[in-house]
Design an enzyme around this catalytic site. Structure first.
Site, short mmCIF file in Angstrom:
data_model
loop_
_atom_site.label_atom_id
_atom_site.label_comp_id
_atom_site.label_asym_id
_atom_site.label_seq_id
_atom_site.Cartn_x
_atom_site.Cartn_y
_atom_site.Cartn_z
N LYS A 67 0.88 -1.18 0.00
CA LYS A 67 0.00 0.00 0.00
C LYS A 67 0.90 1.22 0.00
O LYS A 67 1.80 1.33 0.84
CB LYS A 67 -0.91 0.01 1.22
N ARG A 110 -10.53 -1.93 6.92
CA ARG A 110 -9.62 -2.94 7.49
C ARG A 110 -9.23 -2.58 8.92
O ARG A 110 -8.98 -3.45 9.76
CB ARG A 110 -8.43 -3.20 6.59
N HIS A 137 -12.78 10.75 11.25
CA HIS A 137 -13.18 10.00 10.05
C HIS A 137 -13.34 8.51 10.33
O HIS A 137 -14.31 7.87 9.92
CB HIS A 137 -12.13 10.24 8.97
N SER A 199 -5.93 10.98 17.30
CA SER A 199 -4.54 11.26 16.96
C SER A 199 -3.83 11.90 18.14
O SER A 199 -2.96 12.76 17.97
CB SER A 199 -4.48 12.16 15.72
N MET A 219 -6.81 2.00 18.88
CA MET A 219 -6.60 1.95 17.44
C MET A 219 -5.90 3.19 16.88
O MET A 219 -5.45 3.18 15.74
CB MET A 219 -7.95 1.78 16.72
N GLY A 220 -5.81 4.25 17.66
CA GLY A 220 -5.30 5.51 17.10
C GLY A 220 -3.78 5.60 17.05
O GLY A 220 -3.21 6.28 16.20
N THR A 221 -3.12 4.91 17.98
CA THR A 221 -1.67 5.06 18.10
C THR A 221 -0.95 4.18 17.09
O THR A 221 -0.88 2.96 17.24
CB THR A 221 -1.22 4.73 19.55
N ASP A 222 -0.44 4.83 16.04
CA ASP A 222 0.24 4.10 14.97
C ASP A 222 1.56 4.76 14.58
O ASP A 222 2.08 4.56 13.49
CB ASP A 222 -0.69 3.98 13.75
N LYS A 226 2.71 8.93 19.69
CA LYS A 226 1.26 8.99 19.92
C LYS A 226 0.91 8.16 21.16
O LYS A 226 1.58 7.17 21.47
CB LYS A 226 0.49 8.45 18.71
P1 NAD Z 1 -9.28 12.42 12.10
O1 NAD Z 1 -8.30 13.50 11.85
O2 NAD Z 1 -10.50 12.34 11.26
O3 NAD Z 1 -9.76 12.51 13.64
C1 NAD Z 1 -8.83 12.71 14.66
C2 NAD Z 1 -9.43 12.39 16.00
O4 NAD Z 1 -8.46 12.65 17.03
C3 NAD Z 1 -10.65 13.22 16.36
O5 NAD Z 1 -11.50 12.51 17.21
C4 NAD Z 1 -10.01 14.39 17.12
O6 NAD Z 1 -10.93 15.08 17.95
C5 NAD Z 1 -8.97 13.65 17.91
N1 NAD Z 1 -7.87 14.50 18.36
C6 NAD Z 1 -7.17 15.42 17.65
N2 NAD Z 1 -6.24 16.00 18.42
C7 NAD Z 1 -6.35 15.43 19.65
C8 NAD Z 1 -5.67 15.62 20.87
N3 NAD Z 1 -4.67 16.50 21.00
N4 NAD Z 1 -6.04 14.86 21.93
C9 NAD Z 1 -7.03 13.95 21.83
N5 NAD Z 1 -7.72 13.74 20.69
C10 NAD Z 1 -7.38 14.49 19.62
O7 NAD Z 1 -8.46 11.07 12.07
P2 NAD Z 1 -8.97 9.59 11.75
O8 NAD Z 1 -8.83 9.35 10.30
O9 NAD Z 1 -10.27 9.37 12.41
O10 NAD Z 1 -7.81 8.74 12.46
C11 NAD Z 1 -7.70 8.74 13.87
C12 NAD Z 1 -6.38 8.12 14.26
O11 NAD Z 1 -6.34 6.75 13.84
C13 NAD Z 1 -5.15 8.76 13.65
O12 NAD Z 1 -4.16 8.87 14.65
C14 NAD Z 1 -4.69 7.78 12.58
O13 NAD Z 1 -3.30 7.85 12.34
C15 NAD Z 1 -5.08 6.48 13.25
N6 NAD Z 1 -5.25 5.34 12.33
C16 NAD Z 1 -4.84 4.12 12.78
C17 NAD Z 1 -4.98 3.02 11.97
C18 NAD Z 1 -4.56 1.66 12.45
O14 NAD Z 1 -4.53 0.71 11.68
N7 NAD Z 1 -4.28 1.50 13.72
C19 NAD Z 1 -5.53 3.15 10.68
C20 NAD Z 1 -5.97 4.41 10.27
C21 NAD Z 1 -5.83 5.51 11.11
#
Ligand code: NAD
Length: 321
Positions: A67, A110, A137, A199, A219-222, A226
């Protein structure tokens, strides 16, 4: 070569099909027959973009590919998604390009499949309240996939930017579940399953806020730096991940490792649980935590499923290449 454009993906693949594809490849990873290759991620010094590759090979299904894509922060102004990705699949016997597949929707599907898999294997059977941290998102995909796994009766949510929570409320209503915004104390006290998808670079949820028996899908920490939950909470949990190497370097476990609170050996690959080679939850009181870091093989598995569906439905675009 087959081309499946981004616009065709939504009509081709269901979240259930993504779940199956990711579940199979996680198990293959645990059997050491599927490998993720080192991730490349670079700041290109243009358009503030972060660009990179995630690649791998599954010897069981012979899925080989990568990817490519990343983050273009100025895209929104152009009416485009900031995260852009494309999957390239190759014939494992010849190295010829087999398919090019739009990767944006697939990334969300996924990722949601991974946390849903963790709920299937690790959450208590009687889980009733789903807690969401994050409303970006990805969050609505996470919500839709999670509710397939347990008979949830309510969704509660918290977000750093409260004004974004409306999208989760709307999806909860569509699913037919009551929705409430809560503070983090209530979220931890009431939720049986908590998904974090933000994020954030500093801990949001504390160990003292989470009750026994909870399942957390972080799931957010990648990325290095983070963090969504306190390292103490990670240390207090039975730990599972998609890939241990990523969990300790770019995942939620990185901080507990750095603070010496846990060891690499404490983390179980979820694929081993899927394959029946490791135990999941050991008791109703245990806190389980899935560190979902996101691996290339997830992308390749769902992209390959899309290609198969496009062929079987007769909508595959064939290009002489
Ligand atoms: P997004 O930009 O649409 O949303 C970001 C989210 O984080 C929102 O809920 C926002 O309010 C919050 N946020 C922003 N700054 C913050 C802070 N300082 N403290 C707490 N929360 C905060 O992003 P998304 O597309 O929804 O992705 C969210 C996260 O998931 C990203 O970190 C992205 O890298 C990660 N992600 C992980 C995987 C995986 O496989 N694990 C896959 C895709 C995305």
């Amino acid at each position: 070569m087959i081309v499946v454009p981004e616009s065709a993906i939504a009509d081709l693949i269901s979240s259930a099909a993504c779940f199956t594809a990711v579940e199979q490849v996680f198990a293959a990873m645990a059997r050491n027959s599927a490998y993720n290759f080192p991730v490349v991620r670079e700041s290109i010094g243009y358009a503030d973009a972060l660009y990179g590759f995630k690649s791998g090979f599954d010897r069981e299904s012979l899925i080989l590919g990568l990817k490519a894509g990343g983050f273009w922060p100025n895209n929104a102004k152009k009416g485009l998604t900031n995260h852009q990705s494309t999957v390239f699949l190759f014939d494992a016997d010849t190295g010829r390009c087999r398919a090019v597949v739009g990767g944006n929707l697939l990334t969300a599907l996924r990722t949601a499949a991974a946390s849903a898999i963790s709920i299937k294997y690790l959450a208590r059977e009687d889980a009733k309240v789903l807690g969401m941290i994050g409303a970006g998102h990805q969050s609505i995909f996470q919500l839709r996939a999670a509710v397939q796994q347990r008979a949830f009766e309510k969704v509660i949510a918290w977000n750093y930017h409260p004004e974004m929570l409306g999208r989760l409320e709307q999806v909860s209503r569509e699913i037919g579940l009551p929705f409430e915004t809560v503070d983090l104390d209530r979220l931890g006290a009431e939720a049986d399953v908590i998904i974090s998808i933000t994020s954030s670079f500093s801990p949001i949820l504390k160990a003292s806020q989470v009750r026994p028996g909870t399942h957390l899908a972080c799931m957010g920490t990648d990325t290095k730096g983070k963090q969504e939950v306190e390292a103490k909470l990670v240390a207090a949990s039975a730990l599972f991940t998609d890939e241990v190497g990523q969990a300790i370097t770019i995942g939620e476990c990185q901080h507990a490792i750095a603070e010496g609170l846990i060891a690499e050996e404490d983390i179980i690959q979820i694929g081993a649980v899927i394959a029946g080679d490791a135990k999941g939850r050991l008791s109703p009181q245990e806190i389980t935590l899935f560190d979902g870091t996101g691996v290339g093989l997830q992308d390749l598995a769902v992209a390959s499923a899309v290609v198969d569906l496009a062929i079987s439905k007769g909508v595959a675009i064939e290009v002489d290449f």
